[in-house]
Motif scaffolding. Structure first.
Motif, mmCIF file in Angstrom:
data_model
loop_
_atom_site.group_PDB
_atom_site.id
_atom_site.type_symbol
_atom_site.label_atom_id
_atom_site.label_comp_id
_atom_site.label_asym_id
_atom_site.label_seq_id
_atom_site.Cartn_x
_atom_site.Cartn_y
_atom_site.Cartn_z
ATOM 1 N N ASP A 11 0.205 19.747 8.036
ATOM 2 C CA ASP A 11 1.160 18.631 8.032
ATOM 3 C C ASP A 11 0.422 17.312 7.810
ATOM 4 O O ASP A 11 -0.015 16.647 8.750
ATOM 5 N N ILE A 12 0.275 16.952 6.556
ATOM 6 C CA ILE A 12 -0.324 15.675 6.163
ATOM 7 C C ILE A 12 0.651 14.980 5.226
ATOM 8 O O ILE A 12 1.176 15.603 4.290
ATOM 9 N N VAL A 13 0.909 13.708 5.475
ATOM 10 C CA VAL A 13 1.825 12.959 4.613
ATOM 11 C C VAL A 13 1.132 11.687 4.151
ATOM 12 O O VAL A 13 0.219 11.172 4.804
ATOM 13 N N VAL A 14 1.569 11.183 3.012
ATOM 14 C CA VAL A 14 1.109 9.892 2.523
ATOM 15 C C VAL A 14 2.215 8.887 2.806
ATOM 16 O O VAL A 14 3.334 9.019 2.301
ATOM 17 N N ALA A 15 1.917 7.908 3.641
ATOM 18 C CA ALA A 15 2.912 6.926 4.088
ATOM 19 C C ALA A 15 2.586 5.548 3.524
ATOM 20 O O ALA A 15 1.446 5.257 3.150
ATOM 21 N N GLU A 16 3.615 4.704 3.487
ATOM 22 C CA GLU A 16 3.435 3.310 3.094
ATOM 23 C C GLU A 16 3.359 2.480 4.370
ATOM 24 O O GLU A 16 4.310 2.432 5.150
ATOM 25 N N LEU A 17 2.198 1.857 4.607
ATOM 26 C CA LEU A 17 1.978 1.048 5.801
ATOM 27 C C LEU A 17 1.711 -0.402 5.414
ATOM 28 O O LEU A 17 1.337 -0.693 4.274
ATOM 29 N N ASP A 18 1.873 -1.281 6.376
ATOM 30 C CA ASP A 18 1.513 -2.673 6.133
ATOM 31 C C ASP A 18 0.002 -2.800 5.979
ATOM 32 O O ASP A 18 -0.759 -2.158 6.716
ATOM 33 N N THR A 19 -0.432 -3.615 5.039
ATOM 34 C CA THR A 19 -1.860 -3.894 4.904
ATOM 35 C C THR A 19 -2.307 -4.712 6.106
ATOM 36 O O THR A 19 -1.660 -5.696 6.465
ATOM 37 N N PRO A 20 -3.393 -4.313 6.772
ATOM 38 C CA PRO A 20 -3.838 -5.049 7.965
ATOM 39 C C PRO A 20 -4.163 -6.503 7.648
ATOM 40 O O PRO A 20 -4.619 -6.835 6.546
ATOM 41 N N GLU A 21 -3.937 -7.372 8.622
ATOM 42 C CA GLU A 21 -4.274 -8.781 8.476
ATOM 43 C C GLU A 21 -5.692 -9.029 8.982
ATOM 44 O O GLU A 21 -6.086 -8.525 10.033
ATOM 45 N N CYS A 22 -6.435 -9.798 8.237
ATOM 46 C CA CYS A 22 -7.836 -10.062 8.539
ATOM 47 C C CYS A 22 -7.958 -11.311 9.409
ATOM 48 O O CYS A 22 -7.577 -12.413 8.993
ATOM 49 N N GLY A 23 -8.501 -11.150 10.615
ATOM 50 C CA GLY A 23 -8.718 -12.276 11.510
ATOM 51 C C GLY A 23 -10.043 -12.973 11.220
ATOM 52 O O GLY A 23 -10.820 -12.546 10.362
ATOM 53 N N PRO A 24 -10.357 -14.036 11.942
ATOM 54 C CA PRO A 24 -11.566 -14.824 11.654
ATOM 55 C C PRO A 24 -12.870 -14.059 11.847
ATOM 56 O O PRO A 24 -13.873 -14.390 11.216
ATOM 57 N N ARG A 25 -12.881 -13.036 12.702
ATOM 58 C CA ARG A 25 -14.113 -12.264 12.945
ATOM 59 C C ARG A 25 -14.059 -10.896 12.292
ATOM 60 O O ARG A 25 -14.914 -10.049 12.554
ATOM 61 N N ASP A 26 -13.064 -10.687 11.432
ATOM 62 C CA ASP A 26 -12.846 -9.378 10.831
ATOM 63 C C ASP A 26 -13.204 -9.363 9.350
ATOM 64 O O ASP A 26 -13.369 -10.400 8.718
ATOM 65 N N VAL A 27 -13.269 -8.150 8.820
ATOM 66 C CA VAL A 27 -13.417 -7.940 7.383
ATOM 67 C C VAL A 27 -12.394 -6.895 6.958
ATOM 68 O O VAL A 27 -12.189 -5.895 7.657
ATOM 69 N N LEU A 28 -11.751 -7.139 5.839
ATOM 70 C CA LEU A 28 -10.811 -6.179 5.279
ATOM 71 C C LEU A 28 -11.495 -5.488 4.101
ATOM 72 O O LEU A 28 -11.987 -6.152 3.176
ATOM 73 N N LEU A 29 -11.531 -4.160 4.143
ATOM 74 C CA LEU A 29 -12.168 -3.374 3.097
ATOM 75 C C LEU A 29 -11.122 -2.687 2.230
ATOM 76 O O LEU A 29 -10.089 -2.237 2.732
ATOM 77 N N ARG A 30 -11.399 -2.579 0.959
ATOM 78 C CA ARG A 30 -10.584 -1.807 0.024
ATOM 79 C C ARG A 30 -11.353 -0.520 -0.298
ATOM 80 O O ARG A 30 -12.470 -0.572 -0.816
ATOM 81 N N THR A 31 -10.772 0.619 0.015
ATOM 82 C CA THR A 31 -11.441 1.894 -0.192
ATOM 83 C C THR A 31 -11.631 2.171 -1.681
ATOM 84 O O THR A 31 -10.705 2.004 -2.477
ATOM 85 N N LEU A 32 -12.842 2.608 -2.032
ATOM 86 C CA LEU A 32 -13.141 2.987 -3.414
ATOM 87 C C LEU A 32 -13.166 4.499 -3.594
ATOM 88 O O LEU A 32 -12.632 5.028 -4.568
ATOM 89 N N HIS A 33 -13.834 5.173 -2.662
ATOM 90 C CA HIS A 33 -14.023 6.623 -2.767
ATOM 91 C C HIS A 33 -14.096 7.177 -1.355
ATOM 92 O O HIS A 33 -14.753 6.574 -0.485
ATOM 93 N N ALA A 34 -13.434 8.286 -1.102
ATOM 94 C CA ALA A 34 -13.446 8.892 0.232
ATOM 95 C C ALA A 34 -13.592 10.401 0.104
ATOM 96 O O ALA A 34 -12.743 11.064 -0.493
ATOM 97 N N ALA A 131 -20.226 7.590 -1.453
ATOM 98 C CA ALA A 131 -19.213 8.153 -0.560
ATOM 99 C C ALA A 131 -19.715 9.377 0.189
ATOM 100 O O ALA A 131 -19.045 9.863 1.110
ATOM 101 N N MET A 132 -20.896 9.881 -0.182
ATOM 102 C CA MET A 132 -21.489 11.015 0.528
ATOM 103 C C MET A 132 -22.522 10.576 1.560
ATOM 104 O O MET A 132 -23.193 11.415 2.156
ATOM 105 N N ILE A 133 -22.660 9.278 1.791
ATOM 106 C CA ILE A 133 -23.630 8.814 2.789
ATOM 107 C C ILE A 133 -23.345 9.452 4.148
ATOM 108 O O ILE A 133 -24.261 9.930 4.829
#
Length: 338
Positions: A11-34, A131-133
Motif C-alpha cells: 500500500d503505497i500511494v503518490v499524494a499531492e502535498l503542500d510544499t514545505p515553507e522554508c524558515g530563516p534557519r532552514d533549507v528547502l531541497l528539491r529532490t533530483l534522484h532517489a 544518489a548511491m552515497i
C-alpha cells in the motif's frame, strides 16, 4: 508537491502535498534522484517490522538533491548547489532516517548546517551515482568495522547495491581480492564487470569456490578457505550459519542485512573458531566523506550498476522492479532529466 506515502504492506500511494515553507534557519531541497533501498522493497512486500519506515509517512532515504531555497540565517549554501541529505540528522530525528521524504519532490531541512544535516556533492560525481552515497556508506561502515588490512582477502554475500558497495569499500581499504556471491547471474555480471570474482551458490559450493580463489588453511577446526573478512549483505536467515561453517579461525564477519527476527548463531564455532560477528550500526560522517572520495576518484564505473530509473508516479512499479533480482540491480526515482 508530489510525495510517495507508505501506508503498509502493498500500500503505497503518490499524494499531492503542500510544499514545505522554508524558515530563516532552514533549507528547502528539491529532490533530483532517489534510490530504492532493499528495505523499501521489504516493507512494501511484508510490512515495516524491523525497519525505520513509518506507516502513513513520506519515505525514501537514498537521495541527492539541489538547494531550492536558503533561509536568511543559513550560511555556506547557495540555491542550485547539489547536496546529500544525511539521513540520521536531516530531520533532527535519527528515528526518521528511513522515512525523511526521499520520494518527495521537496524536502525541508530544519536548522540546517553544512557537514551535519547536508553534505555538498562534488561536481566530479554524477547525480545518479551521488544518489548511491547512502547505501555505499552503509557498506563502507560495515567494512570499516571489520578492520581490513592491506593484502587481506574477503568474501561478500549479496550483489545488490550494498554488497557491491562493500566490495568497493574492501578494495579501497587495501584488500587484495574480493569474491562476491549471489543467486542472480544478472547481478554477478555487474560485479564481474567491476573486477570482482564471482560465485553463484545455486551452482557452486561457496566454500569450494572460495578455496579455488583464495586457497585453504588448516587448523583445529579443519580445512577452510583462506578468507579474512566476510560480509553478509544478502539476507537469508541461514546465511550466517553457512558463513560460520566455512570461516577460518580469526575471521571477521560483518552482518549487514537486516533480519526482522532472531537468527541462529553457532556459539561453539564462534568460541573455538575465534570468529568475530560484527554489527555495523549504520554509518557516520567519516563514511560519507570516504565514499565521496571513492566516487570522485572514478576508480570504479559505479554508474554501471544503475539499471532502471522511473518517475515518481511509477514508484510502485519501480519498487517491484527493484525486487526482481534477475533483471535489476540499483533502481531509482528520477525527478529531473540528468
Amino acid at each position: 508537491m508530489k510525495a510517495a506515502i507508505y501506508n503498509g504492506q502493498l500500500d503505497i500511494v503518490v499524494a499531492e502535498l503542500d510544499t514545505p515553507e522554508c524558515g530563516p534557519r532552514d533549507v528547502l531541497l528539491r529532490t533530483l534522484h532517489a534510490g530504492i533501498c532493499g528495505s523499501d522493497v521489504k516493507v512494501y512486500r511484508h510490512g515495516p517490522e524491523g525497519h525505520q519506515i513509518l506507516r502513513g509517512s513520506e519515505f525514501g532515504h537514498e537521495v541527492v538533491a539541489e538547494v531550492a531555497e536558503v533561509g536568511s540565517e543559513v550560511t555556506g549554501l547557495r540555491v542550485g548547489e547539489r547536496v546529500y541529505p544525511y539521513p540520521l540528522s536531516v530531520k533532527g530525528d535519527p528515528g526518521r532516517a528511513g522515512c525523511f521524504g526521499g520520494f518527495s519532490e521537496f524536502i525541508l531541512v530544519p536548522n540546517c548546517q553544512v557537514g551535519e544535516q547536508v553534505f555538498k556533492v562534488s561536481d566530479k560525481i554524477s547525480t545518479p551515482v551521488a544518489a548511491m552515497i547512502e547505501p555505499f556508506t552503509v557498506a563502507h561502515r560495515a567494512v570499516r568495522r571489520t578492520r581490513p588490512q592491506a593484502g587481506e582477502k574477503a568474501f561478500v554475500f549479496g550483489a545488490g547495491t550494498i554488497g557491491i558497495g562493500a566490495a568497493v569499500a574492501l578494495k579501497s581499504f587495501g584488500v587484495s581480492e574480493v569474491l562476491v556471491a549471489d543467486v542472480s547471474d544478472f547481478r554477478l555480471e555487474k560485479a564481474a564487470g567491476l573486477g570482482f570474482h564471482t560465485c553463484n551458490p545455486e551452482r557452486q559450493d561457496p566454500a569450494q569456490r572460495a578455496a579455488e580463489v583464495f586457497g585453504e588453511v588448516h587448523s583445529l577446526m579443519g580445512s577452510a578457505p583462506d578468507v579474512d573478512i566476510y560480509v553478509e549483505a544478502a539476507g537469508p536467515d541461514a546465511l550466517i550459519g553457512t558463513i560460520q561453517s566455512m570461516a577460518k579461525p580469526g575471521s571477521r564477519i560483518a552482518a549487514v542485512a537486516v533480519h526482522s527476527r532472531p537468527v541462529p548463531v553457532n556459539m561453539l564455532q564462534l568460541t573455538y573458531g575465534e570468529q568475530e560477528l560484527i554489527g555495523p550500526g549504520g554509518y557516520r560522517p567519516e563514511d560519507v566523506r570516504d565514499v565521496m572520495k571513492i566516487m570522485e576518484s572514478g576508480s570504479f564505473d559505479l554508474g554501471s550498476i544503475i539499471t532502471h530509473v522511473y518517475g515518481i508516479d511509477r514508484i510502485v512499479e519501480a519498487i517491484e522492479k527493484a525486487g526482481d533480482i534477475g533483471s535489476a540491480l540499483h533502481v531509482a526515482i528520477g525527478y529531473r532529466s540528468i
